[in-house]
Design a protein around this motif. Structure first.
Motif, mmCIF file in Angstrom:
data_model
loop_
_atom_site.group_PDB
_atom_site.id
_atom_site.type_symbol
_atom_site.label_atom_id
_atom_site.label_comp_id
_atom_site.label_asym_id
_atom_site.label_seq_id
_atom_site.Cartn_x
_atom_site.Cartn_y
_atom_site.Cartn_z
ATOM 1 N N ARG A 461 0.812 -1.221 0.000
ATOM 2 C CA ARG A 461 0.000 0.000 0.000
ATOM 3 C C ARG A 461 0.851 1.278 0.000
ATOM 4 O O ARG A 461 0.566 2.221 0.720
ATOM 5 N N LEU A 462 1.880 1.276 -0.861
ATOM 6 C CA LEU A 462 2.689 2.473 -1.010
ATOM 7 C C LEU A 462 2.536 3.016 -2.424
ATOM 8 O O LEU A 462 2.453 2.243 -3.383
ATOM 9 N N PRO A 463 2.525 4.347 -2.565
ATOM 10 C CA PRO A 463 2.447 4.933 -3.909
ATOM 11 C C PRO A 463 3.789 4.829 -4.613
ATOM 12 O O PRO A 463 4.822 4.606 -3.983
ATOM 13 N N ARG A 464 3.769 4.973 -5.903
ATOM 14 C CA ARG A 464 5.015 4.979 -6.652
ATOM 15 C C ARG A 464 5.036 6.202 -7.551
ATOM 16 O O ARG A 464 4.014 6.590 -8.124
ATOM 17 N N SER A 465 6.235 6.806 -7.659
ATOM 18 C CA SER A 465 6.375 8.012 -8.477
ATOM 19 C C SER A 465 6.388 7.693 -9.962
ATOM 20 O O SER A 465 6.051 8.528 -10.788
ATOM 21 N N ASN A 466 6.789 6.461 -10.286
ATOM 22 C CA ASN A 466 6.903 6.046 -11.676
ATOM 23 C C ASN A 466 6.397 4.624 -11.781
ATOM 24 O O ASN A 466 6.434 3.862 -10.821
ATOM 25 N N VAL A 467 5.932 4.231 -12.939
ATOM 26 C CA VAL A 467 5.356 2.902 -13.108
ATOM 27 C C VAL A 467 6.359 1.796 -12.795
ATOM 28 O O VAL A 467 5.978 0.682 -12.416
ATOM 29 N N SER A 468 7.638 2.097 -12.920
ATOM 30 C CA SER A 468 8.660 1.079 -12.648
ATOM 31 C C SER A 468 9.383 1.313 -11.309
ATOM 32 O O SER A 468 10.413 0.688 -11.048
ATOM 33 N N SER A 469 8.869 2.208 -10.480
ATOM 34 C CA SER A 469 9.513 2.494 -9.202
ATOM 35 C C SER A 469 9.391 1.326 -8.237
ATOM 36 O O SER A 469 8.384 0.616 -8.217
ATOM 37 N N SER A 470 10.422 1.150 -7.428
ATOM 38 C CA SER A 470 10.402 0.149 -6.367
ATOM 39 C C SER A 470 10.980 0.776 -5.100
ATOM 40 O O SER A 470 11.529 1.879 -5.127
ATOM 41 N N TYR A 471 10.839 0.051 -3.988
ATOM 42 C CA TYR A 471 11.372 0.518 -2.700
ATOM 43 C C TYR A 471 12.378 -0.495 -2.186
ATOM 44 O O TYR A 471 12.224 -1.710 -2.390
ATOM 45 N N ILE A 472 13.399 0.011 -1.511
ATOM 46 C CA ILE A 472 14.272 -0.856 -0.719
ATOM 47 C C ILE A 472 14.401 -0.250 0.681
ATOM 48 O O ILE A 472 14.376 0.979 0.843
ATOM 49 N N PHE A 473 14.507 -1.120 1.684
ATOM 50 C CA PHE A 473 14.598 -0.678 3.075
ATOM 51 C C PHE A 473 15.852 -1.252 3.715
ATOM 52 O O PHE A 473 16.152 -2.443 3.552
ATOM 53 N N ALA A 474 16.563 -0.402 4.455
ATOM 54 C CA ALA A 474 17.722 -0.866 5.215
ATOM 55 C C ALA A 474 17.248 -1.559 6.482
ATOM 56 O O ALA A 474 16.188 -1.244 7.026
ATOM 57 N N THR A 475 18.035 -2.504 6.963
ATOM 58 C CA THR A 475 17.686 -3.233 8.182
ATOM 59 C C THR A 475 18.793 -3.053 9.223
ATOM 60 O O THR A 475 19.902 -2.619 8.908
ATOM 61 N N GLY A 476 18.469 -3.421 10.461
ATOM 62 C CA GLY A 476 19.461 -3.349 11.530
ATOM 63 C C GLY A 476 20.058 -1.968 11.655
ATOM 64 O O GLY A 476 19.350 -0.972 11.756
ATOM 65 N N ARG A 477 21.389 -1.896 11.595
ATOM 66 C CA ARG A 477 22.097 -0.618 11.717
ATOM 67 C C ARG A 477 22.735 -0.181 10.398
ATOM 68 O O ARG A 477 23.697 0.579 10.384
ATOM 69 N N ASP A 478 22.197 -0.667 9.277
ATOM 70 C CA ASP A 478 22.715 -0.288 7.964
ATOM 71 C C ASP A 478 22.177 1.080 7.539
ATOM 72 O O ASP A 478 21.113 1.522 8.007
ATOM 73 N N PHE A 479 22.904 1.722 6.636
ATOM 74 C CA PHE A 479 22.399 2.944 5.992
ATOM 75 C C PHE A 479 22.955 3.001 4.582
ATOM 76 O O PHE A 479 24.048 2.492 4.302
ATOM 77 N N PHE A 480 22.179 3.611 3.678
ATOM 78 C CA PHE A 480 22.513 3.612 2.264
ATOM 79 C C PHE A 480 23.449 4.768 1.909
ATOM 80 O O PHE A 480 23.227 5.915 2.335
ATOM 81 N N VAL A 481 24.474 4.442 1.101
ATOM 82 C CA VAL A 481 25.436 5.451 0.652
ATOM 83 C C VAL A 481 25.695 5.215 -0.833
ATOM 84 O O VAL A 481 25.837 4.073 -1.279
ATOM 85 N N TYR A 482 25.756 6.309 -1.611
ATOM 86 C CA TYR A 482 26.092 6.202 -3.033
ATOM 87 C C TYR A 482 27.606 5.993 -3.199
ATOM 88 O O TYR A 482 28.398 6.443 -2.361
ATOM 89 N N PRO A 483 28.021 5.341 -4.261
ATOM 90 C CA PRO A 483 29.466 5.104 -4.483
ATOM 91 C C PRO A 483 30.270 6.392 -4.609
ATOM 92 O O PRO A 483 31.435 6.441 -4.221
ATOM 93 N N ASN A 484 29.651 7.453 -5.158
ATOM 94 C CA ASN A 484 30.374 8.725 -5.292
ATOM 95 C C ASN A 484 30.659 9.300 -3.908
ATOM 96 O O ASN A 484 29.748 9.454 -3.082
ATOM 97 N N ASN A 485 31.901 9.641 -3.646
ATOM 98 C CA ASN A 485 32.319 10.155 -2.338
ATOM 99 C C ASN A 485 31.899 9.212 -1.208
ATOM 100 O O ASN A 485 31.489 9.652 -0.131
ATOM 101 N N TYR A 486 32.018 7.935 -1.467
ATOM 102 C CA TYR A 486 31.537 6.918 -0.520
ATOM 103 C C TYR A 486 32.148 7.080 0.871
ATOM 104 O O TYR A 486 31.431 7.112 1.872
ATOM 105 N N ASN A 487 33.458 7.195 0.949
ATOM 106 C CA ASN A 487 34.122 7.257 2.250
ATOM 107 C C ASN A 487 33.707 8.489 3.049
ATOM 108 O O ASN A 487 33.514 8.429 4.270
ATOM 109 N N TYR A 488 33.561 9.628 2.366
ATOM 110 C CA TYR A 488 33.170 10.853 3.061
ATOM 111 C C TYR A 488 31.790 10.699 3.704
ATOM 112 O O TYR A 488 31.607 10.976 4.897
ATOM 113 N N TYR A 489 30.812 10.255 2.905
ATOM 114 C CA TYR A 489 29.455 10.160 3.424
ATOM 115 C C TYR A 489 29.297 9.013 4.421
ATOM 116 O O TYR A 489 28.516 9.101 5.378
ATOM 117 N N ALA A 490 30.052 7.943 4.207
ATOM 118 C CA ALA A 490 30.012 6.830 5.154
ATOM 119 C C ALA A 490 30.475 7.296 6.535
ATOM 120 O O ALA A 490 29.859 6.973 7.559
#
Length: 518
Positions: A461-490
């Motif tokens: 029961r979640l909306p989607r911004s685009n017909v092909s949009s999907s969701y991913i959720f982090a678990t535990g103590r994880d957090f999402f970081v993009y590869p660009n400037n990975y070490n800085y943001y991590a």
């Protein structure tokens, strides 16, 4: 273990040698002074753990000495020893924050008891708590491995928070590490449970689903209005269960806890989704479908929670309760003060709904401000900072007045937060959402073993911004970081408090029913 040092100040110290020798045979170091001036200097230079202070000394009296000692070390325990039992002297000493007092002549057993009570208490309590938790450790482990229902996880989380708070002042730091590891184990298993069961809860809306964000009003709040009770619903954004337990003692002076529940915040455990579901009585997918003008997609400009009052009005109308209500969002101290000064006007409404944003702002400030990072370095400090805010907030003044006016209070939140530690790489296009604990996008690239993926958002029961949009959720103590400037943001986001994903701290939210004390 550090040897405990006791300062004994008495102008007749030679007569007390038997008691001093007795303490030394018990392993304590005893230093002495024969006047108030020397006693104060020894407190400054030797930093004793306890002071025995004679009330009558030539020159600087015991009470004068006590005042100086407390001015330097306000938390240092001081036991006053006096020949007098006059009530006014005792009241003056107790008013000066002595820890205990003894009447001369003192006996060795009295002295030892005073030491145990004022110095050894923490060590003895720690030993008892540690022993109790060690006995509970195995039972908790078995419960974590065998949990099969949401109720099981509620019970486990309650027990984990209880032991975490019992052990937080422990003199044994190793036990804090043990409870942290057990909590991590619990979150790993809880994530497996959510991955398996969460989608099922939306296949059959009647059976087997726990109390959730969008079902709170019809199941818990409307029945009270049907009893013609005046109700105040207070939503403290981002308040975790352990933070509720931290502020509970201050509330209990004015209210008694009629019921304490933990409900399940919807995914994502973020304000836009969870709080809109709470006020709308609908899942986000249904809100977007039925009230498109009240739903703002994540890629759109503007606040995502501007329409809470309208959502609530529509929900009450659907539930057949077109009653007048008062709604206000308190975003700063000024609006909190203004509300507390006009509290009498709230009593004319059968339903009052207030949203307090401080804890959420604290969470974000901790990410961005080094000072707040230092003040809220871990879960224990985060609780302490929340407690400190609450004790000096206009919210406490408001609760005091609501109790006086005999108003029923329901205290809750929209979601919690978790301290993140482990960066997980994810790739997305420029329209991918920025939240660190969940992502919505149409071109997400990630390791499916590290996330809870929902390829068809309508299944939960979640909306989607685009017909092909999907969701991913982090678990535990994880957090999402993009590869660009990975070490800085991590490094920047590691050890910050975030929400949006799957953890006991984010999803198991307090819902507290409070009755005014007589």
């Amino acid at each position: 273990m550090k040897q405990i040092t006791i300062l004994w100040a008495d102008d007749e110290i030679d007569l007390l040698r038997p008691n001093i020798l007795f303490l030394e045979t018990k392993g304590y170091e005893v230093i002495t002074a024969t006047n108030g001036h020397d006693a104060v200097e020894l407190v400054k230079t030797r930093n004793p753990d306890l002071v025995f202070l004679d009330e009558y000394m030539p020159g600087k009296s015991g009470l004068e000495t006590l005042e100086e000692i407390k001015g330097v070390f306000p938390s240092l325990p001081v036991v006053m020893i006096t020949k007098s039992e006059e009530e006014n002297i005792m009241e003056e000493a107790i008013g000066s924050k002595i820890s205990d007092y003894l009447i001369k002549p003192v006996h060795p057993k009295q002295i030892l008891l005073a030491v145990k009570k004022n110095v050894d208490t923490r060590m003895l309590v720690t030993k008892k708590i540690t022993s109790s938790y060690q006995s509970e450790f195995g039972k908790l482990g078995m419960s974590i491995n065998s949990a099969s229902s949401f109720g099981d996880w509620v019970d486990i989380y309650r027990r984990l928070v209880y032991w975490e708070m019992e052990l937080e002042d422990s003199a044994d730091p190793g036990m804090n590490e043990v409870i942290a590891l057990q909590k991590q184990e619990a979150n790993n298993e809880f994530a497996k449970f959510i991955k398996s069961e969460y989608p099922v809860w939306f296949e059959d809306e009647k059976d087997g689903r726990p109390l959730m964000s969008h079902t709170l009003f019809p199941s818990r709040i409307i029945p009270l209005l049907d009893q013609s009770r005046k109700v105040a619903v207070i939503v403290i954004d981002n308040l975790r269960y352990d933070q509720w337990k931290a502020i509970m003692p201050d509330i209990s002076e004015y209210f008694q806890v009629a019921n304490e529940e933990l409900y399940c915040s919807i995914l994502p455990t973020a304000t836009q989704f969870a709080r809109n579901a709470f006020f709308g009585g609908l899942m986000p997918w249904d809100i977007e479908r039925l009230y498109p003008q009240l739903w703002v997609n994540e890629e759109e400009e503007g606040s995502k929670n501007l329409h809470e009052e309208a959502l609530l009005r529509n929900q009450l109308k659907r539930l057949g309760r077109e009653t007048g209500f008062y709604y206000e969002k308190i975003l700063n101290k000024t609006s909190g003060k203004k509300l507390s000064e006009n509290i009498s006007s709230l009593a004319s409404h059968p339903l009052t709904v207030l949203v307090y944003n401080f804890v959420d702002m604290l969470s974000h400030a901790r990410t961005e401000m080094d000072v707040i990072k230092e003040l809220a370095d871990d879960d224990s400090a985060y609780r302490s900072l929340t407690r400190s805010w609450f004790r000096h907030s206009y919210l406490l003044d408001l609760l005091r007045e609501l109790s006086r006016q005999r108003v029923k209070v329901l205290l809750t939140s929209d979601h919690g937060s978790v301290k993140v530690e482990n960066p997980v790489k994810v790739v997305g296009d420029r329209n991918t959402t920025t939240n660190l604990r969940y992502k919505q996008g149409k071109n997400l690239n990630y390791d499916p073993r590290q996330v809870f993926e929902v390829r068809n958002p309508s299944n939960i029961r979640l909306p989607r911004s685009n017909v092909s949009s999907s969701y991913i959720f982090a678990t535990g103590r994880d957090f999402f970081v993009y590869p660009n400037n990975y070490n800085y943001y991590a490094n920047y986001y590691r050890n910050t408090f975030q929400h949006g994903g799957i953890s006991l701290e984010e999803m198991l939210v307090p819902f507290i029913s409070l009755d005014p004390r007589e």
